[in-house]
Design an enzyme around this catalytic site. Structure first.
Site, PDB file in Angstrom:
ATOM      1  N   PRO A  56       0.799  -1.222   0.000  1.00  0.00           N
ATOM      2  CA  PRO A  56       0.000   0.000   0.000  1.00  0.00           C
ATOM      3  C   PRO A  56       0.833   1.274   0.000  1.00  0.00           C
ATOM      4  O   PRO A  56       1.874   1.355   0.648  1.00  0.00           O
ATOM      5  CB  PRO A  56      -0.823  -0.104   1.282  1.00  0.00           C
ATOM      6  CG  PRO A  56      -0.131  -1.113   2.127  1.00  0.00           C
ATOM      7  CD  PRO A  56       0.529  -2.065   1.180  1.00  0.00           C
ATOM      8  N   ASN A  57       0.331   2.232  -0.749  1.00  0.00           N
ATOM      9  CA  ASN A  57       0.869   3.592  -0.862  1.00  0.00           C
ATOM     10  C   ASN A  57       2.133   3.683  -1.712  1.00  0.00           C
ATOM     11  O   ASN A  57       2.576   4.792  -2.026  1.00  0.00           O
ATOM     12  CB  ASN A  57       1.112   4.218   0.530  1.00  0.00           C
ATOM     13  CG  ASN A  57      -0.157   4.290   1.343  1.00  0.00           C
ATOM     14  OD1 ASN A  57      -1.152   4.826   0.857  1.00  0.00           O
ATOM     15  ND2 ASN A  57      -0.157   3.721   2.531  1.00  0.00           N
ATOM     16  N   ARG A  96       5.095  10.908  -2.726  1.00  0.00           N
ATOM     17  CA  ARG A  96       4.764  10.637  -1.327  1.00  0.00           C
ATOM     18  C   ARG A  96       5.982  10.901  -0.437  1.00  0.00           C
ATOM     19  O   ARG A  96       7.012  10.231  -0.596  1.00  0.00           O
ATOM     20  CB  ARG A  96       4.361   9.168  -1.215  1.00  0.00           C
ATOM     21  CG  ARG A  96       4.220   8.654   0.177  1.00  0.00           C
ATOM     22  CD  ARG A  96       4.236   7.135   0.211  1.00  0.00           C
ATOM     23  NE  ARG A  96       3.963   6.664   1.545  1.00  0.00           N
ATOM     24  CZ  ARG A  96       4.259   5.450   1.989  1.00  0.00           C
ATOM     25  NH1 ARG A  96       4.825   4.579   1.161  1.00  0.00           N
ATOM     26  NH2 ARG A  96       3.990   5.103   3.208  1.00  0.00           N
ATOM     27  N   TYR A 113      10.941   8.732   1.246  1.00  0.00           N
ATOM     28  CA  TYR A 113      10.897   7.633   0.270  1.00  0.00           C
ATOM     29  C   TYR A 113      11.606   7.953  -1.048  1.00  0.00           C
ATOM     30  O   TYR A 113      11.694   7.082  -1.914  1.00  0.00           O
ATOM     31  CB  TYR A 113       9.435   7.241   0.010  1.00  0.00           C
ATOM     32  CG  TYR A 113       8.750   6.711   1.260  1.00  0.00           C
ATOM     33  CD1 TYR A 113       9.094   5.470   1.786  1.00  0.00           C
ATOM     34  CD2 TYR A 113       7.796   7.468   1.938  1.00  0.00           C
ATOM     35  CE1 TYR A 113       8.507   4.990   2.944  1.00  0.00           C
ATOM     36  CE2 TYR A 113       7.186   6.992   3.098  1.00  0.00           C
ATOM     37  CZ  TYR A 113       7.547   5.757   3.597  1.00  0.00           C
ATOM     38  OH  TYR A 113       6.962   5.273   4.749  1.00  0.00           O
ATOM     39  N   ALA A 166       3.087  -0.749   4.796  1.00  0.00           N
ATOM     40  CA  ALA A 166       2.647  -0.824   6.192  1.00  0.00           C
ATOM     41  C   ALA A 166       2.157  -2.216   6.589  1.00  0.00           C
ATOM     42  O   ALA A 166       2.135  -2.543   7.786  1.00  0.00           O
ATOM     43  CB  ALA A 166       1.563   0.210   6.447  1.00  0.00           C
ATOM     44  N   GLU A 181      13.078  -9.118   1.508  1.00  0.00           N
ATOM     45  CA  GLU A 181      12.251  -8.015   2.002  1.00  0.00           C
ATOM     46  C   GLU A 181      13.013  -6.703   1.824  1.00  0.00           C
ATOM     47  O   GLU A 181      14.189  -6.615   2.167  1.00  0.00           O
ATOM     48  CB  GLU A 181      11.956  -8.245   3.488  1.00  0.00           C
ATOM     49  CG  GLU A 181      11.152  -7.124   4.148  1.00  0.00           C
ATOM     50  CD  GLU A 181      10.983  -7.354   5.663  1.00  0.00           C
ATOM     51  OE1 GLU A 181      11.550  -8.341   6.191  1.00  0.00           O
ATOM     52  OE2 GLU A 181      10.327  -6.526   6.299  1.00  0.00           O
ATOM     53  N   HIS A 200      12.836  -2.349   2.272  1.00  0.00           N
ATOM     54  CA  HIS A 200      12.214  -1.081   2.689  1.00  0.00           C
ATOM     55  C   HIS A 200      13.094   0.050   2.219  1.00  0.00           C
ATOM     56  O   HIS A 200      14.322   0.030   2.439  1.00  0.00           O
ATOM     57  CB  HIS A 200      12.031  -1.025   4.205  1.00  0.00           C
ATOM     58  CG  HIS A 200      11.126  -2.101   4.698  1.00  0.00           C
ATOM     59  ND1 HIS A 200       9.770  -2.084   4.464  1.00  0.00           N
ATOM     60  CD2 HIS A 200      11.389  -3.264   5.319  1.00  0.00           C
ATOM     61  CE1 HIS A 200       9.240  -3.179   4.956  1.00  0.00           C
ATOM     62  NE2 HIS A 200      10.203  -3.926   5.468  1.00  0.00           N
ATOM     63  N   ARG A 214      12.984   4.896  12.587  1.00  0.00           N
ATOM     64  CA  ARG A 214      11.707   5.627  12.547  1.00  0.00           C
ATOM     65  C   ARG A 214      10.850   5.270  13.766  1.00  0.00           C
ATOM     66  O   ARG A 214      11.363   4.829  14.773  1.00  0.00           O
ATOM     67  CB  ARG A 214      11.013   5.334  11.202  1.00  0.00           C
ATOM     68  CG  ARG A 214      11.856   5.781   9.997  1.00  0.00           C
ATOM     69  CD  ARG A 214      11.168   5.506   8.690  1.00  0.00           C
ATOM     70  NE  ARG A 214       9.913   6.266   8.573  1.00  0.00           N
ATOM     71  CZ  ARG A 214       8.995   6.028   7.644  1.00  0.00           C
ATOM     72  NH1 ARG A 214       9.191   5.059   6.756  1.00  0.00           N
ATOM     73  NH2 ARG A 214       7.895   6.757   7.610  1.00  0.00           N
TER      74      ARG A 214
HETATM   75  C1  DHK Z   1       7.096   1.654   3.205  1.00  0.00           C
HETATM   76  C2  DHK Z   1       5.947   1.967   3.840  1.00  0.00           C
HETATM   77  O1  DHK Z   1       4.855   2.266   3.154  1.00  0.00           O
HETATM   78  C3  DHK Z   1       5.875   2.041   5.307  1.00  0.00           C
HETATM   79  O2  DHK Z   1       4.590   1.741   5.800  1.00  0.00           O
HETATM   80  C4  DHK Z   1       6.916   1.184   5.972  1.00  0.00           C
HETATM   81  C5  DHK Z   1       8.294   1.172   3.921  1.00  0.00           C
HETATM   82  C6  DHK Z   1       8.280   1.463   5.399  1.00  0.00           C
HETATM   83  C7  DHK Z   1       9.566   1.589   3.208  1.00  0.00           C
HETATM   84  O3  DHK Z   1      10.464   2.180   3.828  1.00  0.00           O
HETATM   85  O4  DHK Z   1       9.691   1.287   2.025  1.00  0.00           O
HETATM   86  O5  DHK Z   1       6.899   1.413   7.367  1.00  0.00           O
END
Ligand code: DHK
Length: 147
Positions: free
Chosen positions: A13-14, A21, A26, A80, A101, A103, A110
């Site tokens: 998501p997102n 964003r 990010y 998330a 995985e 991120h 954080r």
């Molecule tokens: C991406 C998200 O959308 C967050 O909810 C995670 C992750 C971290 C990232 O760092 O890519 O907490």
């Protein structure tokens, strides 16, 4: 017919909003940039990629289940859902493919609720805080693992 092995790239998501964003967290690269980077890194290792992004947990779970048919490994940024989804964890376990995985941000620097991952202990590799390059590292590591 192609005989290359395939990776499933999963973004949660997102992550469709990457580039706009919270760019200070990010970065400025878009989801299309991430998918292109993963495809080119995988191609260098002789791997194909199928990419999925969804804001819906069930869609991600269905994509993971489908990977049983034709994928050799999974690169996943669950967004998330990393911190909440036992269902996503169970899907990864059910499929039993090697998981990397990723991120973009350093989740450990954080908020405390981002420090726990339901995926990390079942992943063969975890990359945090390297921005989009983390996806390339993950692909290279899976490629090494798959031989
Ligand atoms: C991406 C998200 O959308 C967050 O909810 C995670 C992750 C971290 C990232 O760092 O890519 O907490």
């Amino acid at each position: 017919m192609s005989t290359s092995k395939r990776l499933l790239l999963v973004n949660g998501p997102n992550l469709n909003l990457l580039g706009t964003r919270e760019p200070d967290v990010y970065g400025h690269d878009t989801l299309a940039d991430v998918e292109a980077l993963v495809a080119s890194t995988a191609a260098e290792a002789g791997l194909d990629v199928r990419a999925v992004q969804s804001n819906h947990e069930g869609v991600l779970i269905d994509a993971i289940h489908a990977a049983r048919e034709d994928c050799a490994g999974i690169v996943i940024n669950p967004g998330a859902f990393t911190h909440t989804s036992i269902a996503l964890r169970d899907a990864l376990l059910a499929v039993g493919l090697p998981v990397a995985e990723v991120h973009l941000s350093n989740v450990h620097a954080r908020e405390p609720f981002r420090h726990h991952s339901y995926v990390s202990d079942i992943a063969s590799c975890v990359v945090v805080g390297a921005g989009v390059h983390g996806y390339a590292f993950a692909v290279q590591q899976l490629a090494r693992q798959l031989g």
